[in-house]
Design a protein around this motif. Structure first.
Motif, PDB file in Angstrom:
ATOM      1  N   PRO A 167      -7.652  -0.032  -1.167  1.00 45.14           N
ATOM      2  CA  PRO A 167      -6.823  -0.831  -2.084  1.00 45.14           C
ATOM      3  C   PRO A 167      -6.825  -0.268  -3.495  1.00 45.14           C
ATOM      4  CG  PRO A 167      -8.095  -2.269  -0.659  1.00 45.14           C
ATOM      5  CD  PRO A 167      -8.593  -0.888  -0.412  1.00 45.14           C
ATOM      6  N   MET A 168      -7.963   0.272  -3.947  1.00 44.07           N
ATOM      7  CA  MET A 168      -8.049   0.841  -5.284  1.00 44.07           C
ATOM      8  C   MET A 168      -7.175   2.077  -5.407  1.00 44.07           C
ATOM      9  SD  MET A 168      -9.558   0.073  -8.124  1.00 44.07           S
ATOM     10  CE  MET A 168     -11.043  -0.836  -7.624  1.00 44.07           C
ATOM     11  N   GLN A 169      -7.220   2.953  -4.406  1.00 43.24           N
ATOM     12  CA  GLN A 169      -6.386   4.149  -4.428  1.00 43.24           C
ATOM     13  C   GLN A 169      -4.906   3.784  -4.406  1.00 43.24           C
ATOM     14  OE1 GLN A 169      -8.207   5.949  -0.925  1.00 43.24           O
ATOM     15  NE2 GLN A 169      -8.832   7.726  -2.158  1.00 43.24           N
ATOM     16  N   LEU A 170      -4.563   2.787  -3.614  1.00 42.79           N
ATOM     17  CA  LEU A 170      -3.178   2.353  -3.536  1.00 42.79           C
ATOM     18  C   LEU A 170      -2.703   1.835  -4.885  1.00 42.79           C
ATOM     19  CD1 LEU A 170      -0.601   1.727  -1.976  1.00 42.79           C
ATOM     20  CD2 LEU A 170      -1.625  -0.462  -1.289  1.00 42.79           C
ATOM     21  N   ALA A 171      -3.548   1.082  -5.571  1.00 43.72           N
ATOM     22  CA  ALA A 171      -3.183   0.535  -6.880  1.00 43.72           C
ATOM     23  C   ALA A 171      -2.907   1.655  -7.880  1.00 43.72           C
ATOM     24  CB  ALA A 171      -4.293  -0.383  -7.392  1.00 43.72           C
ATOM     25  N   VAL A 172      -3.748   2.686  -7.864  1.00 41.72           N
ATOM     26  CA  VAL A 172      -3.555   3.826  -8.768  1.00 41.72           C
ATOM     27  C   VAL A 172      -2.237   4.536  -8.449  1.00 41.72           C
ATOM     28  CG1 VAL A 172      -4.434   6.100  -9.430  1.00 41.72           C
ATOM     29  CG2 VAL A 172      -6.006   4.177  -9.210  1.00 41.72           C
ATOM     30  N   ALA A 173      -1.961   4.751  -7.159  1.00 44.58           N
ATOM     31  CA  ALA A 173      -0.730   5.432  -6.753  1.00 44.58           C
ATOM     32  C   ALA A 173       0.503   4.606  -7.119  1.00 44.58           C
ATOM     33  CB  ALA A 173      -0.751   5.699  -5.253  1.00 44.58           C
ATOM     34  N   GLN A 174       0.423   3.302  -6.945  1.00 41.20           N
ATOM     35  CA  GLN A 174       1.548   2.435  -7.292  1.00 41.20           C
ATOM     36  C   GLN A 174       1.836   2.481  -8.787  1.00 41.20           C
ATOM     37  OE1 GLN A 174      -0.057  -1.160  -5.455  1.00 41.20           O
ATOM     38  NE2 GLN A 174       1.670  -1.218  -4.047  1.00 41.20           N
ATOM     39  N   ARG A 175       0.764   2.503  -9.582  1.00 42.70           N
ATOM     40  CA  ARG A 175       0.947   2.577 -11.024  1.00 42.70           C
ATOM     41  C   ARG A 175       1.575   3.901 -11.430  1.00 42.70           C
ATOM     42  NH1 ARG A 175       2.326   0.136 -15.541  1.00 42.70           N
ATOM     43  NH2 ARG A 175       1.236   0.914 -17.391  1.00 42.70           N
ATOM     44  N   ASP A 176       1.121   4.981 -10.817  1.00 46.02           N
ATOM     45  CA  ASP A 176       1.686   6.290 -11.106  1.00 46.02           C
ATOM     46  C   ASP A 176       3.164   6.348 -10.724  1.00 46.02           C
ATOM     47  OD1 ASP A 176       0.765   9.394 -11.546  1.00 46.02           O
ATOM     48  OD2 ASP A 176       2.364   9.222 -10.056  1.00 46.02           O
ATOM     49  N   ALA A 177       3.493   5.817  -9.550  1.00 44.47           N
ATOM     50  CA  ALA A 177       4.886   5.807  -9.099  1.00 44.47           C
ATOM     51  C   ALA A 177       5.762   5.008 -10.052  1.00 44.47           C
ATOM     52  CB  ALA A 177       4.969   5.233  -7.686  1.00 44.47           C
ATOM     53  N   GLN A 178       5.220   3.896 -10.540  1.00 40.39           N
ATOM     54  CA  GLN A 178       5.972   3.061 -11.478  1.00 40.39           C
ATOM     55  C   GLN A 178       6.219   3.797 -12.788  1.00 40.39           C
ATOM     56  OE1 GLN A 178       3.901  -0.453 -12.787  1.00 40.39           O
ATOM     57  NE2 GLN A 178       5.777  -1.502 -13.389  1.00 40.39           N
ATOM     58  N   LEU A 179       5.203   4.457 -13.304  1.00 41.90           N
ATOM     59  CA  LEU A 179       5.340   5.160 -14.575  1.00 41.90           C
ATOM     60  C   LEU A 179       6.309   6.335 -14.470  1.00 41.90           C
ATOM     61  CD1 LEU A 179       1.624   5.209 -15.812  1.00 41.90           C
ATOM     62  CD2 LEU A 179       3.527   3.942 -16.825  1.00 41.90           C
ATOM     63  N   ARG A 180       6.294   7.009 -13.329  1.00 43.15           N
ATOM     64  CA  ARG A 180       7.139   8.191 -13.154  1.00 43.15           C
ATOM     65  C   ARG A 180       8.496   7.855 -12.538  1.00 43.15           C
ATOM     66  NH1 ARG A 180       3.908  13.006 -13.305  1.00 43.15           N
ATOM     67  NH2 ARG A 180       1.698  12.533 -13.383  1.00 43.15           N
ATOM     68  N   HIS A 181       8.703   6.584 -12.212  1.00 37.04           N
ATOM     69  CA  HIS A 181       9.951   6.166 -11.556  1.00 37.04           C
ATOM     70  C   HIS A 181      10.158   6.956 -10.267  1.00 37.04           C
ATOM     71  CE1 HIS A 181      10.957   3.826 -15.111  1.00 37.04           C
ATOM     72  NE2 HIS A 181      10.748   4.896 -15.851  1.00 37.04           N
ATOM     73  N   ARG A 182       9.075   7.071  -9.502  1.00 40.62           N
ATOM     74  CA  ARG A 182       9.113   7.756  -8.220  1.00 40.62           C
ATOM     75  C   ARG A 182       8.857   6.765  -7.108  1.00 40.62           C
ATOM     76  NH1 ARG A 182       7.828  12.959  -7.528  1.00 40.62           N
ATOM     77  NH2 ARG A 182       8.794  12.563  -5.505  1.00 40.62           N
ATOM     78  N   ARG A 183       9.196   7.169  -5.894  1.00 40.97           N
ATOM     79  CA  ARG A 183       8.875   6.356  -4.738  1.00 40.97           C
ATOM     80  C   ARG A 183       7.405   6.574  -4.367  1.00 40.97           C
ATOM     81  NH1 ARG A 183      14.041   5.591  -4.520  1.00 40.97           N
ATOM     82  NH2 ARG A 183      14.141   3.779  -3.185  1.00 40.97           N
ATOM     83  N   LEU A 184       6.848   5.591  -3.675  1.00 40.97           N
ATOM     84  CA  LEU A 184       5.416   5.631  -3.406  1.00 40.97           C
ATOM     85  C   LEU A 184       5.023   6.785  -2.493  1.00 40.97           C
ATOM     86  CD1 LEU A 184       2.598   4.424  -3.670  1.00 40.97           C
ATOM     87  CD2 LEU A 184       3.161   2.869  -1.770  1.00 40.97           C
ATOM     88  N   ALA A 185       5.762   6.998  -1.417  1.00 40.13           N
ATOM     89  CA  ALA A 185       5.379   8.015  -0.430  1.00 40.13           C
ATOM     90  C   ALA A 185       5.254   9.409  -1.053  1.00 40.13           C
ATOM     91  CB  ALA A 185       6.363   8.017   0.739  1.00 40.13           C
ATOM     92  N   PRO A 186       6.266   9.916  -1.758  1.00 41.13           N
ATOM     93  CA  PRO A 186       6.092  11.240  -2.368  1.00 41.13           C
ATOM     94  C   PRO A 186       5.032  11.260  -3.462  1.00 41.13           C
ATOM     95  CG  PRO A 186       8.175  10.264  -3.051  1.00 41.13           C
ATOM     96  CD  PRO A 186       7.639   9.421  -1.946  1.00 41.13           C
ATOM     97  N   THR A 187       4.815  10.122  -4.115  1.00 42.25           N
ATOM     98  CA  THR A 187       3.787  10.051  -5.153  1.00 42.25           C
ATOM     99  C   THR A 187       2.404  10.286  -4.554  1.00 42.25           C
ATOM    100  OG1 THR A 187       5.089   8.528  -6.504  1.00 42.25           O
ATOM    101  CG2 THR A 187       2.716   8.582  -6.915  1.00 42.25           C
ATOM    102  N   LEU A 188       2.148   9.715  -3.387  1.00 39.92           N
ATOM    103  CA  LEU A 188       0.858   9.907  -2.723  1.00 39.92           C
ATOM    104  C   LEU A 188       0.578  11.381  -2.472  1.00 39.92           C
ATOM    105  CD1 LEU A 188       1.104   7.055  -0.053  1.00 39.92           C
ATOM    106  CD2 LEU A 188      -0.279   7.036  -2.138  1.00 39.92           C
ATOM    107  N   ILE A 189       1.619  12.112  -2.085  1.00 41.56           N
ATOM    108  CA  ILE A 189       1.466  13.538  -1.798  1.00 41.56           C
ATOM    109  C   ILE A 189       1.337  14.332  -3.086  1.00 41.56           C
ATOM    110  CG2 ILE A 189       2.585  15.546  -0.741  1.00 41.56           C
ATOM    111  CD1 ILE A 189       3.881  13.557   1.246  1.00 41.56           C
ATOM    112  N   ASP A 190       2.154  13.986  -4.083  1.00 44.15           N
ATOM    113  CA  ASP A 190       2.092  14.691  -5.367  1.00 44.15           C
ATOM    114  C   ASP A 190       0.727  14.544  -6.019  1.00 44.15           C
ATOM    115  OD1 ASP A 190       4.689  15.549  -5.119  1.00 44.15           O
ATOM    116  OD2 ASP A 190       5.541  13.959  -6.356  1.00 44.15           O
ATOM    117  N   LEU A 191       0.100  13.371  -5.869  1.00 40.60           N
ATOM    118  CA  LEU A 191      -1.218  13.134  -6.461  1.00 40.60           C
ATOM    119  C   LEU A 191      -2.348  13.772  -5.656  1.00 40.60           C
ATOM    120  CD1 LEU A 191      -0.937   9.381  -7.540  1.00 40.60           C
ATOM    121  CD2 LEU A 191      -0.934  11.383  -9.025  1.00 40.60           C
TER     122      LEU A 191
END
Length: 205
Positions: free
Chosen positions: A15-39
């Motif tokens: 859940p913690m990792q997901l929260a970080v990825a969601q925040r990153d996706a929100q800031l970058r205006h990206r979708r969650l799935a590619p954000t997980l890979i980019d990170l």
């Protein structure tokens, strides 16, 4: 079930990792799935294999260049880039598209409404998918102007009554560079905010 729920339920992410990825996706205006890979939270091959397991959809890897090129006009460029999908096959009124996240029903619904076709999704590996998105749906490029700057609609010094001077501002490499620098500044601010968030998450663990 949503992508977020499945990621946690199958313990692919905490859940913690997901929260970080969601925040990153929100800031970058990206979708969650590619954000997980980019990170680097999930390897693209592992993510594709996991998606096949949870959706029971086939994985197409590598993607067939010729088939995508033949059908590229079936999907508008803006949608292909926004949702990161490419068309693979057209059978009657059914269009098969490749995506890294077939769970994203909103994207498939938009494609259905736009194309007027039934949409069938298959899984693709992210790097392979983006290779063809970039190849078939390149970003808009600002073409250099051949006009001098500034361009007047009448000669300078012509003071004929009833005629106003109009200046046409053309796009130059300098103005393009200024826009890029401003975008980089905004991106740096977002990255700093993400770094601060990650530091707080690590500190709280």
């Amino acid at each position: 079930m949503t992508l977020e729920q499945l990621l946690v339920q199958t313990q692919l992410l905490s859940p913690m990792q997901l929260a970080v990825a969601q925040r990153d996706a929100q800031l970058r205006h990206r979708r969650l799935a590619p954000t997980l890979i980019d990170l680097g939270m999930i390897d693209e091959k592992r993510f594709a294999d996991w998606m096949v397991e949870v959706t029971h959809l086939p994985l197409v890897d590598p993607l067939p260049d010729a088939d995508v090129v033949a059908l590229q006009r079936r999907v508008p460029r803006a949608l292909a880039r926004e949702y990161e999908v490419v068309p693979l096959r057209l059978t009657g009124q059914e269009l098969t598209v490749a995506t890294i996240n077939p769970l994203e029903s909103a994207a498939l619904n938009v494609l259905h409404t736009t194309t007027g076709l039934q949409i069938r999704a298959v899984v693709a590996r992210y790097g392979e998918l983006m290779r063809l998105v970039t190849k078939c749906y390149p970003e808009d490029e600002v073409e250099p102007t051949m006009l001098p700057l500034p361009l007047f609609t009448r000669p300078v010094g012509d003071e004929s009554p009833g005629i106003s001077t109009q200046i046409v501002h053309a796009v130059t490499p300098e103005t393009q560079l200024d826009r890029i620098e401003k975008r980089l500044d905004r991106l740096e601010e977002r990255i700093n905010a993400i770094d601060a968030l990650i530091a707080r998450v690590i500190q709280d663990r």
